[in-house]
Design an enzyme around this catalytic site. Structure first.
Site, short mmCIF file in Angstrom:
data_model
loop_
_atom_site.label_atom_id
_atom_site.label_comp_id
_atom_site.label_asym_id
_atom_site.label_seq_id
_atom_site.Cartn_x
_atom_site.Cartn_y
_atom_site.Cartn_z
N ILE A 292 58.25 26.50 41.86
CA ILE A 292 57.07 26.93 42.62
C ILE A 292 55.81 26.26 42.08
CG2 ILE A 292 55.83 28.89 43.62
CD1 ILE A 292 58.21 30.66 42.93
N THR B 106 61.27 22.92 29.75
CA THR B 106 62.54 23.53 29.37
C THR B 106 63.61 22.93 30.29
OG1 THR B 106 62.41 25.30 31.00
CG2 THR B 106 61.35 25.71 28.86
N THR C 230 56.58 39.02 40.32
CA THR C 230 57.73 39.01 41.23
C THR C 230 57.97 40.40 41.82
OG1 THR C 230 60.15 38.86 41.24
CG2 THR C 230 59.15 39.28 39.12
N ASP C 231 58.59 40.43 42.99
CA ASP C 231 58.93 41.73 43.59
C ASP C 231 59.99 42.47 42.76
OD1 ASP C 231 61.15 40.15 44.21
OD2 ASP C 231 61.10 40.54 46.37
N GLU C 232 60.67 41.73 41.85
CA GLU C 232 61.73 42.37 41.05
C GLU C 232 61.19 43.44 40.11
OE1 GLU C 232 64.85 40.08 39.39
OE2 GLU C 232 64.87 38.65 41.04
N TYR D 56 65.17 40.01 32.70
CA TYR D 56 64.15 39.17 33.34
C TYR D 56 63.06 40.01 33.97
CZ TYR D 56 61.91 36.71 37.19
OH TYR D 56 60.97 36.23 38.07
N LYS E 125 58.99 40.45 33.07
CA LYS E 125 57.90 40.19 34.03
C LYS E 125 57.03 41.45 34.18
CE LYS E 125 57.33 36.92 36.20
NZ LYS E 125 56.52 35.70 35.87
N PRO F 76 80.38 30.31 45.15
CA PRO F 76 80.62 31.59 44.46
C PRO F 76 79.65 32.70 44.88
CG PRO F 76 79.41 30.10 43.02
CD PRO F 76 79.61 29.37 44.31
N TYR G 269 78.53 36.52 44.73
CA TYR G 269 78.70 37.67 43.84
C TYR G 269 79.06 38.93 44.64
CZ TYR G 269 75.94 34.89 40.42
OH TYR G 269 75.46 33.93 39.57
N GLY H 278 74.31 44.97 36.94
CA GLY H 278 73.05 45.63 37.33
C GLY H 278 72.43 45.06 38.59
P1 NAD Z 1 61.37 27.67 37.31
O1 NAD Z 1 62.37 28.20 36.35
O2 NAD Z 1 61.79 26.71 38.37
O3 NAD Z 1 60.17 26.96 36.50
C1 NAD Z 1 59.63 27.50 35.33
C2 NAD Z 1 58.76 26.42 34.68
O4 NAD Z 1 58.15 27.00 33.52
C3 NAD Z 1 59.55 25.20 34.20
O5 NAD Z 1 58.85 24.01 34.53
C4 NAD Z 1 59.60 25.38 32.68
O6 NAD Z 1 59.67 24.16 31.97
C5 NAD Z 1 58.29 26.10 32.43
N1 NAD Z 1 58.32 26.89 31.18
C6 NAD Z 1 59.28 27.76 30.79
N2 NAD Z 1 58.96 28.28 29.58
C7 NAD Z 1 57.77 27.73 29.23
C8 NAD Z 1 56.93 27.87 28.10
N3 NAD Z 1 57.27 28.68 27.08
N4 NAD Z 1 55.78 27.17 28.06
C9 NAD Z 1 55.44 26.34 29.08
N5 NAD Z 1 56.20 26.15 30.16
C10 NAD Z 1 57.36 26.84 30.23
O7 NAD Z 1 60.69 28.95 37.93
P2 NAD Z 1 60.14 29.24 39.42
O8 NAD Z 1 61.26 29.72 40.25
O9 NAD Z 1 59.31 28.11 39.86
O10 NAD Z 1 59.22 30.50 39.11
C11 NAD Z 1 57.86 30.33 38.72
C12 NAD Z 1 57.22 31.68 38.53
O11 NAD Z 1 57.29 32.42 39.74
C13 NAD Z 1 57.90 32.55 37.48
O12 NAD Z 1 56.90 33.23 36.77
C14 NAD Z 1 58.76 33.52 38.28
O13 NAD Z 1 58.89 34.72 37.58
C15 NAD Z 1 57.90 33.68 39.53
N6 NAD Z 1 58.62 34.01 40.79
C16 NAD Z 1 59.64 33.22 41.21
C17 NAD Z 1 60.23 33.50 42.45
C18 NAD Z 1 61.36 32.64 42.98
O14 NAD Z 1 61.93 32.99 44.02
N7 NAD Z 1 61.71 31.53 42.35
C19 NAD Z 1 59.77 34.56 43.22
C20 NAD Z 1 58.72 35.36 42.74
C21 NAD Z 1 58.14 35.04 41.52
O1 DAU Z 2 62.73 38.21 44.14
C1 DAU Z 2 62.10 37.23 43.38
C2 DAU Z 2 63.08 36.65 42.38
O2 DAU Z 2 63.99 35.85 43.12
C3 DAU Z 2 62.39 35.84 41.29
O3 DAU Z 2 61.59 36.70 40.52
C4 DAU Z 2 63.42 35.13 40.40
O4 DAU Z 2 62.76 34.29 39.48
C5 DAU Z 2 64.32 34.30 41.28
O5 DAU Z 2 65.32 33.67 40.50
C6 DAU Z 2 64.96 35.16 42.36
O6 DAU Z 2 65.90 36.12 41.77
P1 DAU Z 2 67.30 36.46 42.46
O7 DAU Z 2 68.19 37.02 41.43
O8 DAU Z 2 67.10 37.21 43.72
O9 DAU Z 2 67.74 34.96 42.87
P2 DAU Z 2 69.14 34.17 42.74
O10 DAU Z 2 68.96 32.89 43.51
O11 DAU Z 2 69.61 34.08 41.34
O12 DAU Z 2 70.14 35.09 43.54
C7 DAU Z 2 69.90 35.46 44.87
C8 DAU Z 2 71.03 36.38 45.30
O13 DAU Z 2 72.23 35.60 45.40
C9 DAU Z 2 71.32 37.50 44.33
O14 DAU Z 2 71.70 38.66 45.07
C10 DAU Z 2 72.53 36.99 43.53
C11 DAU Z 2 73.25 36.12 44.54
N1 DAU Z 2 73.99 34.94 43.99
C12 DAU Z 2 73.31 34.10 43.17
C13 DAU Z 2 73.94 33.01 42.63
C14 DAU Z 2 73.19 32.05 41.70
C15 DAU Z 2 75.31 34.71 44.32
O15 DAU Z 2 75.92 35.49 45.10
N2 DAU Z 2 75.94 33.63 43.80
C16 DAU Z 2 75.32 32.75 42.94
O16 DAU Z 2 75.96 31.79 42.46
#
Ligand code: NAD
Ligand code: DAU
Length: 339
Positions: free
Chosen positions: A12, A36, A125-127, A153, A157, A208, A210, A278
């Site tokens: 993001i 990372t 995050t909504d989580e 996680y 957050k 895969p 879940y 969980g």
């Molecule tokens: P991501 O894992 O793709 O990216 C995380 C980035 O943070 C990476 O570039 C990593 O190198 C950097 N990072 C990690 N640890 C660090 C540190 N100690 N210092 C500096 N940089 C560091 O994550 P994302 O999916 O882009 O999520 C970004 C943010 O949005 C997170 O805070 C996550 O909780 C939040 N979020 C994600 C989602 C989603 O659906 N992906 C939804 C809601 C909120």
């Molecule tokens: O809701 C916001 C969150 O969404 C963010 O805060 C997190 O950073 C982001 O990773 C995401 O979390 P989820 O756990 O919802 O996302 P994930 O893509 O890991 O999984 C989405 C759903 O799919 C979840 O119900 C688990 C399931 N899943 C996931 C994987 C990786 C599978 O069934 N198989 C898989 O291999």
């Protein structure tokens, strides 16, 4: 304006960097990222030579490095995306989640206090609200829903969110928080549901799912999230939390079947595997506040967004093939081989 974007080499964060450079060509955008496993400098290739952009490799927990950057750049706004973001990894090893997501947030805000800042924005995050039951489609997360987390996680957050609100009340730090639902789009790391299924399907590998695949997530195209953040950092009220989501709830299994259909792959690739510990059942955001106060509405419909996303993965195979050919192999083996 000078904006520091932490975690801007991730999914993001990088999309936000692109959005800001395009939307505010007069701003200076600085990406601070530790790189990372989830951060990838090649992701920032489209902007790396832009004169208004700077990349700095550093850890948000490294107080001296963060302080030095503030001394050099005098930022007006900090947007903190940097985090450990994958639920499954947090179940395997919570420690780094507490360090980066909580201590890192504390360090960033301390440095903001020291130097002065117009806005510190926390990407949450909504989580943090936990989950909703499948048989109550009338229930949604509002900003007043109690924090009730499930995984290491989401707990990390939530801890960070509480700290951000404490810095507002105790020190008057001008903060905002956004809590968004699941994002999808370009540069999504292939450990997450949508890119993992696209990559596996393209390689004719098992998909895969879940448990029974009936868990529901509320999907938002990443650019819509970036637009919401831009609105909040400029017009959002200090000390406030804004939920971001587009009322697009889908069961995991339906997403996976849709990906099979779009890629013309057989559903026989779908393999049901042991459920996540969980596992949250349903996320669903009520975005009324951000609509009423800031006029935000999502623009990309899921049908279009998922097609655009699949097209991006087809056209950018090098980006994700590079990732899945390295250390990711060990991760995949560990997480999925005996599942
Ligand atoms: P991501 O894992 O793709 O990216 C995380 C980035 O943070 C990476 O570039 C990593 O190198 C950097 N990072 C990690 N640890 C660090 C540190 N100690 N210092 C500096 N940089 C560091 O994550 P994302 O999916 O882009 O999520 C970004 C943010 O949005 C997170 O805070 C996550 O909780 C939040 N979020 C994600 C989602 C989603 O659906 N992906 C939804 C809601 C909120
Ligand atoms: O809701 C916001 C969150 O969404 C963010 O805060 C997190 O950073 C982001 O990773 C995401 O979390 P989820 O756990 O919802 O996302 P994930 O893509 O890991 O999984 C989405 C759903 O799919 C979840 O119900 C688990 C399931 N899943 C996931 C994987 C990786 C599978 O069934 N198989 C898989 O291999």
């Amino acid at each position: 304006m000078v904006v520091i974007v932490t975690g801007g080499a991730g999914f993001i964060g990088s999309n936000f960097v692109f959005y800001m450079i395009e939307k505010h060509p007069d701003y200076r955008i600085i990406c601070l990222d530790k790189l990372t496993y989830a951060g990838n400098l090649s992701t920032l290739k489209p902007v790396i030579n832009n004169e208004n952009f700077r990349f700095v490799k550093a850890d948000i927990c490294d107080r001296n490095a963060v302080d030095k950057l503030f001394e050099e750049e005098h930022p007006d706004i900090v947007v903190n995306f940097a985090a450990e973001s994958h639920v499954d990894r947090s179940i395997e090893n919570p420690e780094v989640f507490l360090r980066t997501n909580i201590i890192g947030t504390e360090v960033l805000m301390d440095v903001c206090r020291k130097h002065g800042i117009k806005r510190y924005h926390q990407i949450s995050t909504d989580e943090v609200y936990g989950d909703l039951p499948l048989d109550r489609p009338d229930l949604f997360f509002t900003e007043n829903t109690p924090i009730h987390t499930s995984s290491p996680y989401s707990s990390s957050k939530a801890g960070a969110d509480l700290l951000v609100l404490a810095y507002y009340r105790t020190y008057g730090l001008p903060v905002t928080i956004s809590r968004c639902s699941n994002n999808y789009g370009p540069y999504h790391f292939p450990e997450k549901l949508i890119p993992l299924m696209i990559a596996n399907a393209l390689n004719d590998k098992p998909l895969p799912v879940y448990g029974e695949g009936i868990n529901v997530r509320d999907w938002l195209y990443v650019e819509d999230h970036c637009r919401a953040i831009d609105l909040i950092i400029h017009n959002g009220k200090e000390g406030e939390v804004y939920n971001v989501g587009g009322h697009n709830e889908m069961k995991n299994i339906d997403i996976v079947k849709l990906i099979c259909k779009e890629l013309n792959k057989p559903e026989s690739l779908i393999t049901y595997v042991t459920d996540r510990k969980g596992h949250d059942m349903r996320y669903a955001i009520d975005p009324t506040k951000i609509y009423n106060e800031l006029g935000w509405l999502p623009k990309t419909k899921f049908d279009d967004g998922i097609k655009k996303t699949i097209k991006w993965y087809l056209e950018n195979r090098e980006w994700w093939e590079d990732i899945i050919s390295g250390e990711y192999q060990n991760y995949y083996e560990k997480m999925y081989s005996e599942r």
